[in-house]
Scaffold this active site. Structure first.
Site, PDB file in Angstrom:
ATOM      1  N   PHE A  38       0.848  -1.187   0.000  1.00 36.84           N
ATOM      2  CA  PHE A  38       0.000   0.000   0.000  1.00 36.84           C
ATOM      3  C   PHE A  38       0.884   1.238   0.000  1.00 36.84           C
ATOM      4  CE2 PHE A  38      -2.459   3.496   1.741  1.00 36.84           C
ATOM      5  CZ  PHE A  38      -3.563   3.454   0.911  1.00 36.84           C
ATOM      6  N   ASP A  95       9.212   2.547   1.850  1.00 33.87           N
ATOM      7  CA  ASP A  95       8.032   3.291   2.290  1.00 33.87           C
ATOM      8  C   ASP A  95       7.857   3.013   3.786  1.00 33.87           C
ATOM      9  OD1 ASP A  95       5.509   4.120   3.040  1.00 33.87           O
ATOM     10  OD2 ASP A  95       4.504   3.416   1.220  1.00 33.87           O
ATOM     11  N   LYS A 101       2.672   9.423   8.547  1.00 34.26           N
ATOM     12  CA  LYS A 101       1.786   9.186   9.688  1.00 34.26           C
ATOM     13  C   LYS A 101       2.212   9.812  11.035  1.00 34.26           C
ATOM     14  CE  LYS A 101      -0.986   5.388   8.054  1.00 34.26           C
ATOM     15  NZ  LYS A 101      -0.631   4.957   6.711  1.00 34.26           N
TER      16      LYS A 101
HETATM   17  C1  LIG Z   1      -0.938   5.225   5.249  1.00 29.36           C
HETATM   18  C2  LIG Z   1       0.080   4.809   4.257  1.00 29.36           C
HETATM   19  C3  LIG Z   1       0.307   5.530   3.058  1.00 29.36           C
HETATM   20  C4  LIG Z   1      -0.575   6.686   2.633  1.00 29.36           C
HETATM   21  O1  LIG Z   1      -0.476   7.776   3.479  1.00 29.36           O
HETATM   22  P1  LIG Z   1      -1.569   8.964   3.356  1.00 29.36           P
HETATM   23  O2  LIG Z   1      -1.063   9.981   4.341  1.00 29.36           O
HETATM   24  O3  LIG Z   1      -2.881   8.381   3.713  1.00 29.36           O
HETATM   25  O4  LIG Z   1      -1.527   9.454   1.956  1.00 29.36           O
HETATM   26  C5  LIG Z   1       1.337   5.128   2.244  1.00 29.36           C
HETATM   27  N1  LIG Z   1       2.115   4.073   2.553  1.00 29.36           N
HETATM   28  C6  LIG Z   1       1.929   3.367   3.679  1.00 29.36           C
HETATM   29  C7  LIG Z   1       2.845   2.218   3.967  1.00 29.36           C
HETATM   30  C8  LIG Z   1       0.906   3.693   4.559  1.00 29.36           C
HETATM   31  O5  LIG Z   1       0.704   2.950   5.663  1.00 29.36           O
END
Ligand SMILES: *Cc1c(COP(=O)(O)O)cnc(C)c1O
Length: 405
Positions: A137, A222, A251
């Site tokens: 994700f 990420d 986050k």
């Molecule tokens: C939450 C998340 C995102 C997206 O972040 P947003 O601030 O909602 O755009 C991207 N990568 C990972 C691994 C995430 O957990």
């Protein structure tokens, strides 16, 4: 919760979220209160965002002080909190330079753009594919949903952005098979958070890094969810003993205020020259001050040691539940990023927890996810285990055939 807020929400806000019928009005530490005064134990922390708990006094102080001093001026100028935060992030990581934005998706978008630009500058225009993982994700913008290896995120928004190839997570041969002469980078989460809490096999990341080096590919991690202490080290990739070329954060960085960061080495960062990338709000003085205050606490070695200790304790207690209930299949976690894999759907346990005053989450249908504030105490953990135990016992009673009928 009043029916009024539900009706108004329905009337005025896009229905993109399946909301739980609770309206929170106040938070402090690991506790939340709804509009009826009911208290909840928060083991979700806004999905791994409020790592220092709700309204941490030092973050609140930074917000209050700076809200009365300077909120925004544009990146056409210098501001002190932004530069101090950048210096601190590079001091604490492999990176030499940072780009500030406002969300995880934007940070990943910046990483994808930089990977393409760097590869074009160095190898010409034909090399722009990024290998990402199935079940990953990376966000909801067009490029990041295209990078995301889950069709449910992409469905309806085709055509996707060109140039993403998906490989199985935890498989080096799968990445090798996905690499072509068009590949410029590999993008991967240290732990797949939204994809069901999948942890890397020992040595996977070292092999992946070696493969990237051999093929001249950039390695992008990420760490939007895993970063900033969540797994018990400041960054999760530290535990894999590798240095990536780029990393993304979001986050937890400002404990609830929106901020994303894309970090890179000097070698790569040079491809973003003036005018190539920008965002209006990125790294403004208010949010940067909140991030600085948060980072000071999150990066403290004693704080991180406590995250590891409390994570181990929590996992031991969950193992205890696993031994008692046959539908609990597996406990997996690192630090305070913890999942409980069930043999049955998890949604009704989330609902029952809420009724008993605990906020948790379920991902991938059958995985209960626990991402509490990192300041969580053993008494909070014990309380949550007690609640889960009660709920699981009811479930066993309901599924066990009645004795005397
Ligand atoms: C939450 C998340 C995102 C997206 O972040 P947003 O601030 O909602 O755009 C991207 N990568 C990972 C691994 C995430 O957990």
């Amino acid at each position: 919760m009043s029916d009024d807020i539900k009706a108004q929400c329905r009337k005025y806000i896009f229905e993109t979220y399946a909301r739980t019928p609770v309206a929170f009005v106040r938070g402090e530490g690991c506790r939340l209160w709804d509009d009826t005064g009911k208290e909840y134990l928060d083991f979700l922390a806004g999905i791994a965002v409020c790592s220092l708990g709700h309204c941490h006094p030092e973050v609140t102080r930074a917000i209050v002080e700076n809200a009365g001093k300077l909120v925004h001026v544009s990146n056409l100028f210098y501001t002190y909190p932004q530069v101090q935060l950048a210096a601190e992030l590079t001091r604490l990581s492999f990176a030499d330079k940072v780009f500030f934005c406002n969300s995880g998706a934007e940070a990943n978008e910046a990483a994808i753009k930089l990977a393409r630009k760097y590869s074009r500058d160095r190898f010409g225009p034909d090399r722009f594919h990024v290998v990402t993982m199935k079940n990953s994700f990376h966000g909801r913008t067009l490029a990041t949903l295209s990078a995301t290896g889950q069709s449910k995120v992409q469905k309806g928004f085709e055509p996707l952005v060109e140039g993403f190839v998906y490989a199985d997570f935890n498989s080096i041969p799968a990445v090798e098979a996905a690499i072509t002469e068009k590949t410029c980078a590999v993008m991967v989460e240290p732990v797949q958070g939204e994809g069901g809490l999948n942890f890397p096999a020992p040595g996977y990341f070292r092999e992946l890094k070696a493969l990237c080096r051999e093929r001249n590919l950039l390695l992008i991690v990420d760490e939007v969810q895993t970063g900033l202490g969540r797994t018990g080290t400041l960054f999760a990739h530290e535990q894999e003993d590798i240095k990536p070329d780029m990393m993304t954060l979001a986050k937890a960085i400002a404990n609830g205020l929106p901020m994303g960061v894309m970090l890179a080495t000097d070698e790569v960062s040079g491809s973003f020259s003036p005018g190539t990338h920008a965002t209006t709000f990125g790294g403004g003085p208010l949010v940067a001050s909140a991030a600085l205050a948060s980072l000071r606490i999150l990066s403290n070695p004693d704080f991180l040691r406590k995250v590891r200790e409390n994570g181990s304790y929590f996992m031991e207690r969950l193992e205890g539940l696993k031994n008692r209930y046959s539908f609990v299949k597996q406990v997996r976690g690192r630090g305070l990023l913890i999942g409980l894999e069930l043999g049955i759907p998890g949604a009704r346990f989330v609902q029952k927890c809420l009724e008993r005053g605990a906020v948790i989450n379920c991902t991938h249908e059958t995985v209960l996810r626990f991402v509490p504030p990192l300041i969580v105490g053993r008494d909070d953990i014990d309380r949550l285990i007690e609640i889960l135990d009660g709920i699981f016992a009811e479930e066993s009673d309901e599924t066990r055939p009645a004795l005397n009928s």
